[in-house]
Design a protein around this motif. Structure first.
Motif, PDB file in Angstrom:
ATOM      1  N   UNK A  14       0.957  -1.102  -0.106  1.00 53.30           N
ATOM      2  CA  UNK A  14       0.075  -0.062   0.059  1.00 53.30           C
ATOM      3  C   UNK A  14       0.868   1.339   0.043  1.00 53.30           C
ATOM      4  N   UNK A  15       1.778   1.252   0.885  1.00 53.51           N
ATOM      5  CA  UNK A  15       2.771   2.534   0.880  1.00 53.51           C
ATOM      6  C   UNK A  15       3.485   2.476  -0.487  1.00 53.51           C
ATOM      7  N   UNK A  16       3.957   1.382  -1.072  1.00 58.75           N
ATOM      8  CA  UNK A  16       4.817   1.616  -2.358  1.00 58.75           C
ATOM      9  C   UNK A  16       3.609   2.227  -3.529  1.00 58.75           C
ATOM     10  N   UNK A  17       2.480   1.600  -3.435  1.00 59.09           N
ATOM     11  CA  UNK A  17       1.439   2.127  -4.323  1.00 59.09           C
ATOM     12  C   UNK A  17       1.248   3.806  -4.174  1.00 59.09           C
ATOM     13  N   UNK A  18       1.085   4.076  -2.860  1.00 56.64           N
ATOM     14  CA  UNK A  18       0.797   5.471  -2.482  1.00 56.64           C
ATOM     15  C   UNK A  18       2.010   6.194  -3.110  1.00 56.64           C
TER      16      UNK A  18
END
Length: 191
Positions: free
Chosen positions: A164-168
């Motif tokens: 999720x952090x990398x997608x953000x």
């Protein structure tokens, strides 16, 4: 959070050498805790002295002997005690890229754009790595089946947070580059 808590979390997967733990950190907890191999080895020594882990020596031919570490009963009790404590305040983010972005209006905007692009490339690489780990954890199962059948779900939940952090990071980078382009276009003299 202390490094020892992250080490104990990694050892919940089972017995591991310091080298294996360093690799496991890269593959599992790196999305929320970073450590050098030297820090890991020092912490393992302290934890062994405190009775939180035990080590056994495995003799190897043509290679140095290795020590395999595992959690002791006291280590598992420490994990229980640690998880019962309320978490501290969220960690402060120290991100040099954000400082550079903060200065983009008077700084080298092309260099800042390149840094944002590089961050997006890193995020893409990490996301692909995390997806491979996710597929390995699922092992052909659906997420629903995994959550029902898996012995431990914590590693999967933290992996999803890392993803999720990398997608953000990718979404933010895309937005930032578009806005910088928009601003540059508005600043160009009209002919």
């Amino acid at each position: 959070m202390a490094l020892r808590n992250a080490v104990m979390a990694a050892l919940l997967e089972g017995e591991a050498s310091g080298y294996d733990l360093a690799k496991a950190f890269d593959a599992t907890v790196a999305n929320f805790w970073m450590s050098t191999p030297q820090q890991l080895y020092r912490e393992l020594e302290r934890m062994e002295a405190e009775g939180l882990v035990t080590a056994r020596v495995v003799e190897q031919e043509r290679r140095p002997n290795k020590r395999l570490f595992s959690l002791t009963r006291a280590g598992r009790e420490a994990v229980r005690a640690y998880t019962a404590e309320p978490p501290g305040k969220p960690e402060v983010i120290r991100d040099e890229l954000m400082v550079k972005v903060q200065c983009v209006d008077v700084g080298d905007s092309e260099a800042v754009r390149a840094a944002i692009t590089q961050r997006m490339e890193w995020a893409t690489t990490k996301l692909a790595h995390y997806e491979r780990l996710r597929q390995r954890l699922l092992d052909g199962r659906s997420e629903e089946a995994y959550f029902t059948e898996a012995e431990r779900v914590g590693p999967y939940l933290t992996l999803l947070r890392g993803m999720s952090l990398e997608r953000e990071n990718l979404q933010w980078g895309d937005m930032a580059l578009r806005r910088l382009d928009q601003r540059a276009a508005a600043a160009r003299p009209r002919v």
